[in-house]
Scaffold this motif. Structure first.
Motif, PDB file in Angstrom:
ATOM      1  N   TRP A  13       0.831  -1.200   0.000  1.00 28.50           N
ATOM      2  CA  TRP A  13       0.000   0.000   0.000  1.00 28.50           C
ATOM      3  C   TRP A  13       0.868   1.254   0.000  1.00 28.50           C
ATOM      4  CZ3 TRP A  13      -4.779   1.350  -1.012  1.00 28.50           C
ATOM      5  CH2 TRP A  13      -5.241   2.595  -0.587  1.00 28.50           C
ATOM      6  N   GLY A  14       1.917   1.253   0.798  1.00 28.19           N
ATOM      7  CA  GLY A  14       2.808   2.405   0.838  1.00 28.19           C
ATOM      8  C   GLY A  14       3.527   2.634  -0.473  1.00 28.19           C
ATOM      9  N   MET A  15       3.905   1.545  -1.156  1.00 27.52           N
ATOM     10  CA  MET A  15       4.559   1.708  -2.451  1.00 27.52           C
ATOM     11  C   MET A  15       3.598   2.258  -3.500  1.00 27.52           C
ATOM     12  SD  MET A  15       7.323  -1.345  -2.994  1.00 27.52           S
ATOM     13  CE  MET A  15       7.863  -0.599  -4.523  1.00 27.52           C
ATOM     14  N   LEU A  16       2.341   1.844  -3.425  1.00 29.24           N
ATOM     15  CA  LEU A  16       1.352   2.414  -4.344  1.00 29.24           C
ATOM     16  C   LEU A  16       1.166   3.904  -4.095  1.00 29.24           C
ATOM     17  CD1 LEU A  16      -1.306  -0.464  -4.354  1.00 29.24           C
ATOM     18  CD2 LEU A  16       0.123   0.248  -6.277  1.00 29.24           C
ATOM     19  N   ARG A  17       1.413   4.331  -2.847  1.00 32.73           N
ATOM     20  CA  ARG A  17       1.331   5.753  -2.495  1.00 32.73           C
ATOM     21  C   ARG A  17       2.667   6.459  -2.694  1.00 32.73           C
ATOM     22  NH1 ARG A  17      -3.555   7.776  -1.954  1.00 32.73           N
ATOM     23  NH2 ARG A  17      -2.810   9.254  -0.380  1.00 32.73           N
ATOM     24  N   ALA A  49      17.690   3.050 -10.701  1.00 32.55           N
ATOM     25  CA  ALA A  49      17.526   4.491 -10.468  1.00 32.55           C
ATOM     26  C   ALA A  49      16.143   4.992 -10.851  1.00 32.55           C
ATOM     27  CB  ALA A  49      18.604   5.253 -11.239  1.00 32.55           C
ATOM     28  N   ASP A  50      15.561   4.470 -11.952  1.00 29.98           N
ATOM     29  CA  ASP A  50      14.267   4.977 -12.403  1.00 29.98           C
ATOM     30  C   ASP A  50      13.147   4.622 -11.443  1.00 29.98           C
ATOM     31  OD1 ASP A  50      14.598   2.282 -13.078  1.00 29.98           O
ATOM     32  OD2 ASP A  50      13.055   2.413 -14.632  1.00 29.98           O
ATOM     33  N   VAL A  51      13.287   3.483 -10.745  1.00 29.87           N
ATOM     34  CA  VAL A  51      12.267   3.092  -9.770  1.00 29.87           C
ATOM     35  C   VAL A  51      12.487   3.819  -8.447  1.00 29.87           C
ATOM     36  CG1 VAL A  51      11.254   1.173  -8.486  1.00 29.87           C
ATOM     37  CG2 VAL A  51      11.965   0.849 -10.869  1.00 29.87           C
ATOM     38  N   ARG A  52      13.724   3.881  -7.984  1.00 29.39           N
ATOM     39  CA  ARG A  52      14.000   4.559  -6.718  1.00 29.39           C
ATOM     40  C   ARG A  52      13.620   6.035  -6.772  1.00 29.39           C
ATOM     41  NH1 ARG A  52      18.923   5.260  -5.770  1.00 29.39           N
ATOM     42  NH2 ARG A  52      19.927   4.232  -7.550  1.00 29.39           N
ATOM     43  N   LEU A  55      11.061   7.269  -7.900  1.00 29.03           N
ATOM     44  CA  LEU A  55       9.629   7.455  -7.676  1.00 29.03           C
ATOM     45  C   LEU A  55       9.293   7.633  -6.194  1.00 29.03           C
ATOM     46  CD1 LEU A  55       8.355   4.621 -10.043  1.00 29.03           C
ATOM     47  CD2 LEU A  55       8.392   7.068 -10.532  1.00 29.03           C
ATOM     48  N   PHE A  56      10.201   7.199  -5.334  1.00 27.93           N
ATOM     49  CA  PHE A  56       9.902   7.154  -3.893  1.00 27.93           C
ATOM     50  C   PHE A  56      10.777   8.189  -3.183  1.00 27.93           C
ATOM     51  CE2 PHE A  56       9.177   3.028  -5.777  1.00 27.93           C
ATOM     52  CZ  PHE A  56       7.874   2.750  -5.377  1.00 27.93           C
ATOM     53  N   ARG A  57      10.225   9.385  -3.053  1.00 35.04           N
ATOM     54  CA  ARG A  57      10.953  10.490  -2.445  1.00 35.04           C
ATOM     55  C   ARG A  57      10.318  10.946  -1.146  1.00 35.04           C
ATOM     56  NH1 ARG A  57      15.879  10.174  -4.508  1.00 35.04           N
ATOM     57  NH2 ARG A  57      15.947  10.406  -6.791  1.00 35.04           N
TER      58      ARG A  57
END
Length: 199
Positions: free
Chosen positions: A101-105, A191-194, A196-198
């Motif tokens: 759920w957190g990753m979807l957010r 890098a492209d996935v990381r 996304l999570f800032r």
């Protein structure tokens, strides 16, 4: 008159999501989320079932019986604490729900938790295979080394076949999941996935 243009065929290339996330990410997270929710429900039900079972006289007598002193420590612990074992598994599934759920957010902590859960699950799969194989080994060691009983000889053969089948199938499955989890971890750490999570 100008000739009308033919209608364009739909593109087979998946459209990127609004934040530029890879196409596989949302499907992966939603599928794992459903699996974790179902697993949490199953472990919760098993924990409720284990409450009367753990207090049963039959189980207590089995654990106190000297004939079963050879049981592996891991199996004895599971038989002694069935409720706690199921509760821990339920909590681990709920952690998976929270991570998905957190990753979807797009939460940063959820990304780290999800990657860690992938690694832990891959290791636990191997541990389970080893633990059950060790239980087979312990049972076979308790059978008489030299016996002329047809029942004992047949039981030994059956257990050996079951051990080979179990270890072979589950070992290959655990290895396949370890490779899959390893690939997912590498992909999620790109890098492209990381990026996304800032939050």
């Amino acid at each position: 008159m100008s000739a009308s243009l033919p209608p364009q065929l739909p593109s087979r290339t998946p459209r990127p999501s609004g934040d530029g996330a890879p196409a596989f990410l949302a499907s992966l997270l939603k599928s794992v989320l459903l699996v974790c929710v179902a697993s949490a429900a199953i472990w919760a039900v098993l924990a409720l079932i284990a409450i009367p079972v753990s207090a049963s006289e039959t189980l207590q007598a089995l654990l106190a019986d000297e004939d079963f002193h050879w049981l592996p420590g891991s199996l004895r612990w599971l038989l002694t604490h069935p409720v706690l074992a199921n509760v821990l598994l339920c909590v681990s599934s709920l952690l998976g729900v929270a991570a998905c759920w957190g990753m979807l957010r797009r939460w940063r902590w959820a990304w780290g938790s999800f990657v860690a859960l992938l690694a832990i699950t891959a290791v636990l799969n191997v541990v389970v295979v080893w633990g059950v194989d060790d239980a087979f080994r312990q049972v076979l060691a308790q059978l008489p080394a030299e016996s002329y009983s047809l029942e004992i000889l047949q039981l030994r053969r059956d257990l050996r076949v079951l051990r080979v089948i179990w270890t072979g199938l589950t070992g290959l499955t655990a290895a396949a999941f370890a490779v899959l989890h390893g690939w997912l971890i590498v992909r999620l750490c790109a890098a492209d996935v990381r990026a996304l999570f800032r939050r």
